[in-house]
Design an enzyme around this catalytic site. Structure first.
Site, PDB file in Angstrom:
ATOM      1  N   ASN A   1      72.221  -6.338  32.862  1.00  9.39           N
ATOM      2  CA  ASN A   1      72.556  -4.976  33.270  1.00  9.39           C
ATOM      3  C   ASN A   1      72.586  -4.003  32.090  1.00  9.39           C
ATOM      4  O   ASN A   1      72.420  -2.799  32.291  1.00  9.39           O
ATOM      5  CB  ASN A   1      73.919  -4.975  33.965  1.00  9.39           C
TER       6      ASN A   1
ATOM      7  N   TYR B   1      62.096   5.594  29.398  1.00 13.22           N
ATOM      8  CA  TYR B   1      63.006   4.855  30.291  1.00 13.22           C
ATOM      9  C   TYR B   1      62.240   4.284  31.486  1.00 13.22           C
ATOM     10  O   TYR B   1      62.420   3.121  31.859  1.00 13.22           O
ATOM     11  CB  TYR B   1      64.115   5.793  30.755  1.00 13.22           C
TER      12      TYR B   1
ATOM     13  N   ILE C   1      73.316   6.692  40.942  1.00 14.58           N
ATOM     14  CA  ILE C   1      74.623   6.055  41.107  1.00 14.58           C
ATOM     15  C   ILE C   1      75.645   6.824  40.270  1.00 14.58           C
ATOM     16  O   ILE C   1      75.410   7.130  39.095  1.00 14.58           O
ATOM     17  CB  ILE C   1      74.590   4.576  40.659  1.00 14.58           C
TER      18      ILE C   1
ATOM     19  N   ASP D   1      75.589  -7.098  21.224  1.00 16.71           N
ATOM     20  CA  ASP D   1      74.476  -6.154  21.241  1.00 16.71           C
ATOM     21  C   ASP D   1      73.257  -6.955  21.698  1.00 16.71           C
ATOM     22  O   ASP D   1      72.753  -7.814  20.969  1.00 16.71           O
ATOM     23  CB  ASP D   1      74.247  -5.574  19.850  1.00 16.71           C
TER      24      ASP D   1
ATOM     25  N   LYS E   1      61.858   0.276  32.389  1.00 21.35           N
ATOM     26  CA  LYS E   1      62.295  -0.311  33.656  1.00 21.35           C
ATOM     27  C   LYS E   1      61.117  -0.893  34.438  1.00 21.35           C
ATOM     28  O   LYS E   1      61.276  -1.897  35.154  1.00 21.35           O
ATOM     29  CB  LYS E   1      63.045   0.720  34.483  1.00 21.35           C
TER      30      LYS E   1
ATOM     31  N   ALA F   1      59.074   3.547  31.628  1.00 21.43           N
ATOM     32  CA  ALA F   1      58.211   2.470  31.156  1.00 21.43           C
ATOM     33  C   ALA F   1      59.009   1.197  30.916  1.00 21.43           C
ATOM     34  O   ALA F   1      58.562   0.086  31.243  1.00 21.43           O
ATOM     35  CB  ALA F   1      57.503   2.901  29.862  1.00 21.43           C
TER      36      ALA F   1
END
Length: 255
Positions: A92, A157, A190, A65, A161, A159
């Site tokens: 990733n 999300y 994707i 984790d 990234k 913010a």
């Protein structure tokens, strides 16, 4: 093509059991790397590790984790015990959720920021220290086009990234004198195991609708990101650091 060769390099790929991470792990193995696959899910990492071994490379699956510092350190320790070094790190592991901003809970905000940004911080800190000592290494962060534009349906999300993209630049500047390269990939849409049900891409009409919105006329595949990751991990990218490569089929520039 020797500039893309990763023979006997040791790569750690977080979130490497499925989707983009699994594809990166497999392409690294095809390029000659030995790969450590990290994920919270033991079942998927064992399967991915077996696939890598089937390609003739060594592999290790480590349940991790990435938002838990002690588990990240255990991942690093296991990798060093098995392989003796870490040449490449791919951050990733991440997650997304659509959530109206006015209804977003503090916990919901924290969860998305943690898995996408805190995890990248913890892994980069733990592995980057080793790379700086060796004066060699490549770190590849997986961000998103959501970090480059307004994301009103998933502001947390976007913010997170955007934070990954900025962290990439900061670490690239910090570690460039030590020959540690830090770059970023920002994927567009994707087709992965997680995205497919969320966007109903199993429906051919829905898939066609999404494809029509992309200038190149199709939804991305995990290997589209993996090929770029091989480039960034290889000597072919030895004169670039701190960069974010957008891989979105041309969506950012529009039709």
């Amino acid at each position: 093509m020797s500039v893309f060769d990763l023979t006997d390099k040791v790569a750690v790929v977080t979130g490497g059991g499925s989707g983009i991470g699994r594809s990166i792990a497999l392409e690294f193995a095809k390029a000659g790397a030995n790969v450590v696959v990290a994920s919270r899910r033991a079942d998927v990492i064992d399967k991915a590790a077996a696939e890598i071994q089937g390609l003739g490379r060594r592999s290790l699956g480590v349940q991790t984790d990435v938002i838990q510092a002690e588990q990240v350190q255990a991942l690093v320790s296991r990798t060093l015990e098995e392989f003796g070094t870490i040449d490449i790190l791919v951050n990733n592991a991440g997650g997304a959720a659509a959530w109206a901003f006015d209804k977003m809970s503090p916990r919901g905000w924290d969860v998305i920021l943690s898995i996408n940004l805190k995890g990248t911080f913890l892994c980069s800190q733990a592995v980057g220290k080793l790379m700086v000592e060796r004066k060699q290494g490549k770190i590849i962060n997986i961000a998103s086009v959501a970090g480059l534009k307004a994301s009103p349906g998933s502001a947390h999300y976007g913010a997170a990234k955007a934070g990954v993209i900025n962290l990439t630049k900061s670490l690239a500047s910090l570690w460039a004198p030590d020959n540690v390269y830090v770059n970023c990939i920002a994927p567009g849409l994707i087709d992965t195991e997680a995205v497919r049900p969320a966007l109903a891409l199993e429906d051919p009409e829905r898939m066609a609708e999404q494809a029509r919105a992309i200038p190149l006329g199709r939804v991305g595949r995990p290997e589209d990101i993996a090929y770029v990751a091989v480039f960034l991990a290889s000597p072919a990218s030895d004169f670039m650091t701190g960069q974010t490569l957008v891989v979105d089929g041309g969506s950012e520039v529009g039709r």
